[in-house]
Design an enzyme around this catalytic site. Structure first.
Site, PDB file in Angstrom:
ATOM      1  N   SER A 124       0.920  -1.362  -0.122  1.00 41.03           N
ATOM      2  CA  SER A 124      -0.031  -0.117  -0.110  1.00 41.03           C
ATOM      3  C   SER A 124       0.852   1.217  -0.083  1.00 41.03           C
ATOM      4  O   SER A 124       1.752   1.294   0.589  1.00 41.03           O
ATOM      5  CB  SER A 124      -0.895   0.146   1.328  1.00 41.03           C
ATOM      6  OG  SER A 124      -1.427   1.084   1.603  1.00 41.03           O
ATOM      7  N   TYR A 148      -1.100  -0.832  10.558  1.00 37.24           N
ATOM      8  CA  TYR A 148      -1.493  -1.300   9.466  1.00 37.24           C
ATOM      9  C   TYR A 148      -0.305  -1.215   8.541  1.00 37.24           C
ATOM     10  O   TYR A 148       0.307  -2.118   7.906  1.00 37.24           O
ATOM     11  CB  TYR A 148      -2.686  -0.827   8.786  1.00 37.24           C
ATOM     12  CG  TYR A 148      -3.053  -1.020   7.346  1.00 37.24           C
ATOM     13  CD1 TYR A 148      -3.434  -2.276   6.873  1.00 37.24           C
ATOM     14  CD2 TYR A 148      -2.962   0.127   6.518  1.00 37.24           C
ATOM     15  CE1 TYR A 148      -3.593  -2.534   5.433  1.00 37.24           C
ATOM     16  CE2 TYR A 148      -3.008  -0.445   5.174  1.00 37.24           C
ATOM     17  CZ  TYR A 148      -3.533  -1.700   4.597  1.00 37.24           C
ATOM     18  OH  TYR A 148      -3.815  -1.998   3.401  1.00 37.24           O
ATOM     19  N   LYS A 152       2.515  -3.749   6.229  1.00 41.72           N
ATOM     20  CA  LYS A 152       2.712  -3.869   4.921  1.00 41.72           C
ATOM     21  C   LYS A 152       4.252  -3.905   4.696  1.00 41.72           C
ATOM     22  O   LYS A 152       4.758  -4.450   3.768  1.00 41.72           O
ATOM     23  CB  LYS A 152       1.849  -2.819   4.071  1.00 41.72           C
ATOM     24  CG  LYS A 152       0.504  -2.922   4.145  1.00 41.72           C
ATOM     25  CD  LYS A 152       0.098  -4.131   3.215  1.00 41.72           C
ATOM     26  CE  LYS A 152      -1.390  -4.626   3.582  1.00 41.72           C
ATOM     27  NZ  LYS A 152      -1.837  -5.852   2.791  1.00 41.72           N
TER      28      LYS A 152
END
Ligand code: NAD
Ligand code: UFG
Length: 335
Positions: A124, A148, A152
């Site tokens: 992302s 989050y 990633k």
């Protein structure tokens, strides 16, 4: 190629299944339906006219993965399965490290055990954090700003290190900017549980009458109209980017990272206007305070993907809005 698609019942995974089938690839979906419904598979079969194999299972479950790899001879894996809500990741980081990081580690281990050597991973743009400038290219330093984003960046490192240690392994890390839109059939699209976190599904739910108004998070950013600017990419363009990445893996082993975006930024109000045009209605909104952690503006430099994958986004925001509206108005309650 025969491709295992983890998280293939989700928003981006389901559209990617269609892009893979359109290019003659075979797919097997592996999903625990924690954020999707089996009905998605029926819709994929309706659109593609192809029966789609699906195994219900969790990427953290070693033995379920071994079983699916034993039952099929995969050429490659596209790994979408994971959790993606930034706020929830801050409230429950261990859940995110477990599913996103441990799940990816286990999947990689099982791939190697079964001599499956190609993986495409959903990373992302969030890994960049607040960029020093725009557009963002792949050589920018990574400063993820929430759990989050850390998951990633960690999985990118795991795959890069593992590809360096096992030279047969090839990994493509795709950093998505802001996916939007839906398949033009109106049969599949984004179906968030509860209150949507993201802009486009929220606007769509206001347009269809499920919510009263859009809350615009801040109009005092140093941007064209004061609202946040993002690089929205049509989910079908994103899906086709995965097929291009997969095809490149067989030509060029090793690990590779690409931004998938359009290279153009649109503000919240510009997206709202595009949606109003698509649905022919006025969409009420109220300006509220900035959302914690939001960045004023960013967009991709997508040049590397174009040069090396021969891929670039083709669809514009008008098409994203029209396709989202077709999906939302035909399926006001989702799947
Ligand atoms: P989604 O939630 O619609 O799809 C994810 C799918 O994975 C769902 O079908 C869910 O049921 C499944 N899943 C979740 N945990 C699982 C587990 N432990 N085992 C098996 N299946 C599991 O999300 P999406 O928008 O399609 O995103 C797909 C991937 O792309 C995610 O990894 C996400 O982090 C990443 N990504 C998404 C965005 C975005 O804005 N949508 C942006 C950048 C990156
Ligand atoms: N926004 C609103 N109102 C809303 C929702 C969003 O004004 O109800 C604004 C935000 O403030 C931002 C823009 O719309 O300026 C886009 O917000 P999104 O929540 O749709 O997207 P983000 O850019 O914040 O983040 C998304 C995903 C992340 C991912 C990132 C980059 O949620 O997981 O894109 O891919 F990492």
């Amino acid at each position: 190629m025969k491709v295992l698609v983890t998280g293939g019942a989700g928003y981006i995974g389901s559209h990617t299944c269609l892009a893979l089938l359109a290019q003659g690839h075979e797919v097997v979906v592996f999903d625990n339906f924690s954020n999707s419904k089996p009905e998605v598979l029926r819709r994929l079969e309706q659109i593609s006219g192809t029966a789609i194999a699906c195994v219900e299972g969790d990427v953290c479950d070693h033995s379920a993965l071994h079983q699916v790899f034993s039952a099929h001879n995969f050429d490659a894996v596209i790994h979408f399965a994971g959790l993606k809500a930034v706020g929830e990741s801050t409230a429950n980081p261990l859940k995110y490290y477990e599913v996103n990081v441990c799940g990816s580690r286990i999947l990689t281990e099982v791939m190697l055990a079964h001599q499956v050597h190609c993986v495409v991973f959903s990373s992302s743009a969030t890994v960049y954090g607040t960029p020093k400038s725009v557009p963002i290219n792949e050589s920018f330093a990574l400063y993820p700003a929430n759990p989050y984003g850390h998951t990633k960046a960690m999985v990118e490192t795991i795959l890069r290190d593992t590809a360096a240690a096992h030279t047969a392994l090839s990994a493509v890390l795709l950093r998505y900017f802001n996916p939007a839109g839906a398949h033009p059939s109106g049969l599949i699209g984004e179906d968030p549980k509860g209150i949507p976190n993201n802009l486009m599904p929220f606007i769509a739910q206001v347009a269809v009458g499920k919510r009263e108004h859009l809350a615009v998070f801040g109009d005092d950013y140093p941007t064209c109209d004061g609202t946040g600017v993002r690089d929205y990419i049509h989910v079908m363009d994103l899906a086709e980017g995965h097929v291009a990445a997969l095809e490149q893996l067989s030509r060029q082993p090793g690990s590779h990272v690409y931004n998938l975006g359009t290279g153009c930024g649109y503000s919240v109000l510009q997206m709202l206007q595009a949606f109003e045009k698509a649905c022919g209605k006025t969409i009420p909104y109220q300006v509220q305070a900035r959302r914690d952690g939001d960045i004023a503006e960013y967009w991709a430099d997508p040049g590397k993907a174009e040069r090396e994958l021969g891929w670039r986004a083709e669809r514009d925001v008008a098409q994203m809005a029209a396709d989202t509206w077709r999906w939302q108005s035909n399926n006001p309650e989702g799947f």
